[in-house]
Design a protein around this motif. Structure first.
Motif, PDB file in Angstrom:
ATOM      1  N   ASP A 143       0.806  -1.221   0.000  1.00  0.00           N
ATOM      2  CA  ASP A 143       0.000   0.000   0.000  1.00  0.00           C
ATOM      3  C   ASP A 143       0.839   1.272   0.000  1.00  0.00           C
ATOM      4  N   ALA A 144       2.047   1.188   0.528  1.00  0.00           N
ATOM      5  CA  ALA A 144       2.930   2.353   0.605  1.00  0.00           C
ATOM      6  C   ALA A 144       4.340   1.862   0.876  1.00  0.00           C
ATOM      7  N   ILE A 145       5.289   2.764   0.691  1.00  0.00           N
ATOM      8  CA  ILE A 145       6.670   2.456   1.031  1.00  0.00           C
ATOM      9  C   ILE A 145       7.198   3.599   1.894  1.00  0.00           C
ATOM     10  N   ILE A 146       7.975   3.231   2.903  1.00  0.00           N
ATOM     11  CA  ILE A 146       8.599   4.219   3.777  1.00  0.00           C
ATOM     12  C   ILE A 146      10.108   4.097   3.609  1.00  0.00           C
ATOM     13  N   LEU A 147      10.729   5.198   3.212  1.00  0.00           N
ATOM     14  CA  LEU A 147      12.181   5.237   3.091  1.00  0.00           C
ATOM     15  C   LEU A 147      12.724   5.859   4.372  1.00  0.00           C
ATOM     16  N   ASP A 148      13.601   5.137   5.054  1.00  0.00           N
ATOM     17  CA  ASP A 148      14.031   5.501   6.401  1.00  0.00           C
ATOM     18  C   ASP A 148      15.296   6.337   6.401  1.00  0.00           C
ATOM     19  N   LEU A 149      15.236   7.497   7.045  1.00  0.00           N
ATOM     20  CA  LEU A 149      16.417   8.320   7.296  1.00  0.00           C
ATOM     21  C   LEU A 149      16.777   8.328   8.775  1.00  0.00           C
ATOM     22  N   GLU A 150      15.945   7.710   9.605  1.00  0.00           N
ATOM     23  CA  GLU A 150      16.160   7.826  11.046  1.00  0.00           C
ATOM     24  C   GLU A 150      17.047   6.694  11.548  1.00  0.00           C
ATOM     25  N   ASP A 151      16.492   5.763  12.307  1.00  0.00           N
ATOM     26  CA  ASP A 151      17.291   4.728  12.962  1.00  0.00           C
ATOM     27  C   ASP A 151      18.011   3.797  11.989  1.00  0.00           C
ATOM     28  N   HIS A 163      26.214   8.396   7.483  1.00  0.00           N
ATOM     29  CA  HIS A 163      25.667   8.015   6.181  1.00  0.00           C
ATOM     30  C   HIS A 163      24.404   8.797   5.800  1.00  0.00           C
ATOM     31  N   LYS A 164      23.943   9.682   6.663  1.00  0.00           N
ATOM     32  CA  LYS A 164      22.691  10.398   6.398  1.00  0.00           C
ATOM     33  C   LYS A 164      22.745  11.267   5.135  1.00  0.00           C
ATOM     34  N   PRO A 165      23.825  12.017   4.876  1.00  0.00           N
ATOM     35  CA  PRO A 165      23.855  12.794   3.623  1.00  0.00           C
ATOM     36  C   PRO A 165      23.754  11.902   2.376  1.00  0.00           C
ATOM     37  N   ALA A 166      24.453  10.784   2.373  1.00  0.00           N
ATOM     38  CA  ALA A 166      24.385   9.870   1.225  1.00  0.00           C
ATOM     39  C   ALA A 166      22.990   9.261   1.104  1.00  0.00           C
ATOM     40  N   ALA A 167      22.371   8.938   2.242  1.00  0.00           N
ATOM     41  CA  ALA A 167      21.015   8.376   2.214  1.00  0.00           C
ATOM     42  C   ALA A 167      20.034   9.374   1.620  1.00  0.00           C
ATOM     43  N   ARG A 168      20.181  10.662   1.975  1.00  0.00           N
ATOM     44  CA  ARG A 168      19.315  11.688   1.384  1.00  0.00           C
ATOM     45  C   ARG A 168      19.500  11.735  -0.128  1.00  0.00           C
ATOM     46  N   ASP A 169      20.727  11.642  -0.595  1.00  0.00           N
ATOM     47  CA  ASP A 169      20.991  11.640  -2.043  1.00  0.00           C
ATOM     48  C   ASP A 169      20.336  10.443  -2.713  1.00  0.00           C
ATOM     49  N   HIS A 170      20.407   9.266  -2.068  1.00  0.00           N
ATOM     50  CA  HIS A 170      19.784   8.060  -2.635  1.00  0.00           C
ATOM     51  C   HIS A 170      18.267   8.219  -2.718  1.00  0.00           C
ATOM     52  N   ILE A 171      17.675   8.790  -1.684  1.00  0.00           N
ATOM     53  CA  ILE A 171      16.226   8.994  -1.685  1.00  0.00           C
ATOM     54  C   ILE A 171      15.829   9.991  -2.771  1.00  0.00           C
ATOM     55  N   ARG A 172      16.572  11.073  -2.870  1.00  0.00           N
ATOM     56  CA  ARG A 172      16.280  12.063  -3.915  1.00  0.00           C
ATOM     57  C   ARG A 172      16.320  11.403  -5.298  1.00  0.00           C
ATOM     58  N   GLN A 173      17.335  10.591  -5.528  1.00  0.00           N
ATOM     59  CA  GLN A 173      17.465   9.896  -6.808  1.00  0.00           C
ATOM     60  C   GLN A 173      16.325   8.897  -7.017  1.00  0.00           C
ATOM     61  N   ALA A 174      15.977   8.162  -5.963  1.00  0.00           N
ATOM     62  CA  ALA A 174      14.903   7.171  -6.075  1.00  0.00           C
ATOM     63  C   ALA A 174      13.565   7.817  -6.401  1.00  0.00           C
ATOM     64  N   LEU A 175      13.321   9.029  -5.916  1.00  0.00           N
ATOM     65  CA  LEU A 175      12.035   9.689  -6.136  1.00  0.00           C
ATOM     66  C   LEU A 175      11.957  10.427  -7.470  1.00  0.00           C
ATOM     67  N   ARG A 176      13.010  10.373  -8.250  1.00  0.00           N
ATOM     68  CA  ARG A 176      12.974  11.027  -9.566  1.00  0.00           C
ATOM     69  C   ARG A 176      12.063  10.305 -10.551  1.00  0.00           C
ATOM     70  N   THR A 177      11.842   9.038 -10.327  1.00  0.00           N
ATOM     71  CA  THR A 177      10.936   8.292 -11.199  1.00  0.00           C
ATOM     72  C   THR A 177       9.692   7.910 -10.400  1.00  0.00           C
ATOM     73  N   PRO A 178       8.559   7.815 -11.067  1.00  0.00           N
ATOM     74  CA  PRO A 178       7.305   7.536 -10.352  1.00  0.00           C
ATOM     75  C   PRO A 178       7.282   6.140  -9.716  1.00  0.00           C
ATOM     76  N   TRP A 179       6.628   6.051  -8.585  1.00  0.00           N
ATOM     77  CA  TRP A 179       6.415   4.783  -7.891  1.00  0.00           C
ATOM     78  C   TRP A 179       4.932   4.454  -7.990  1.00  0.00           C
ATOM     79  N   PRO A 180       4.573   3.185  -7.975  1.00  0.00           N
ATOM     80  CA  PRO A 180       3.160   2.802  -8.096  1.00  0.00           C
ATOM     81  C   PRO A 180       2.356   2.987  -6.807  1.00  0.00           C
ATOM     82  N   VAL A 181       3.025   3.325  -5.724  1.00  0.00           N
ATOM     83  CA  VAL A 181       2.360   3.541  -4.434  1.00  0.00           C
ATOM     84  C   VAL A 181       2.937   4.804  -3.807  1.00  0.00           C
ATOM     85  N   PRO A 182       2.259   5.369  -2.821  1.00  0.00           N
ATOM     86  CA  PRO A 182       2.815   6.539  -2.131  1.00  0.00           C
ATOM     87  C   PRO A 182       4.156   6.204  -1.467  1.00  0.00           C
ATOM     88  N   VAL A 183       5.091   7.145  -1.532  1.00  0.00           N
ATOM     89  CA  VAL A 183       6.406   6.984  -0.902  1.00  0.00           C
ATOM     90  C   VAL A 183       6.542   8.057   0.171  1.00  0.00           C
TER      91      VAL A 183
END
Length: 163
Positions: free
Chosen positions: A46-54, A60-80
């Protein structure tokens, strides 16, 4: 509960899937964002949660933000949604900016104890507030009444440790 694991390291991905399956979860393990999109379409999440917390070490948080930004550039079939770091942490402002600019469908806000915590994050995106402390449980009705809060999530592990 169905859990989608996105992990590029083969041994870790297999370990996580096996561990979750042994605990009666339905777990799907994939190695790439493309495979994750395909799995989401095929298995009815139903949805996907991309984790930046625990799930992300501080270094690794700056790199994780970059990965999330890149992942959200293309549409997902469910809310992210993006699980941001708690308020009053060194990462809160960068996480907010990412959520607003990367196209997240909503925010998962951890460690919400009071209604003003959810008010403080009012960004115009739906908020899934994590109730992880006794104060959060006691204030849950007030938190749920905050405009923009659409979901309450019990953070069972943190709540159990706090009790």
């Amino acid at each position: 509960m169905k859990i989608l694991i996105v992990e590029d390291q083969r041994r870790l991905g297999q370990f996580l899937k096996r561990s979750l399956t042994e605990r009666a979860y339905t777990a799907t393990w994939v190695q790439t964002c493309r495979e994750a999109r395909d799995a989401l379409c095929e298995t009815g999440y139903d949805a996907i949660i991309l984790d930046l917390e625990d799930g992300v070490a501080p270094e690794h948080k700056p790199a994780a933000r970059d990965h999330i930004r890149q992942a959200l550039r293309t549409p997902w079939p469910v809310p992210v949604l993006i699980r941001v770091n708690a308020l009053n942490t060194p990462w809160e402002h960068d996480d907010r900016e990412l959520a607003l600019t990367a196209g997240a469908s909503g925010i998962v806000l951890p460690k919400v104890e009071h209604a003003h915590d959810a008010h403080a994050l009012s960004l115009g995106l739906p908020i899934w507030a994590m109730i992880e402390t006794p104060h959060g449980v006691l204030n849950a009705p007030h938190i749920a009444a905050v405009p923009g809060v659409t979901t309450l999530i019990v953070g069972a592990n943190d709540l159990a440790r706090a009790l």
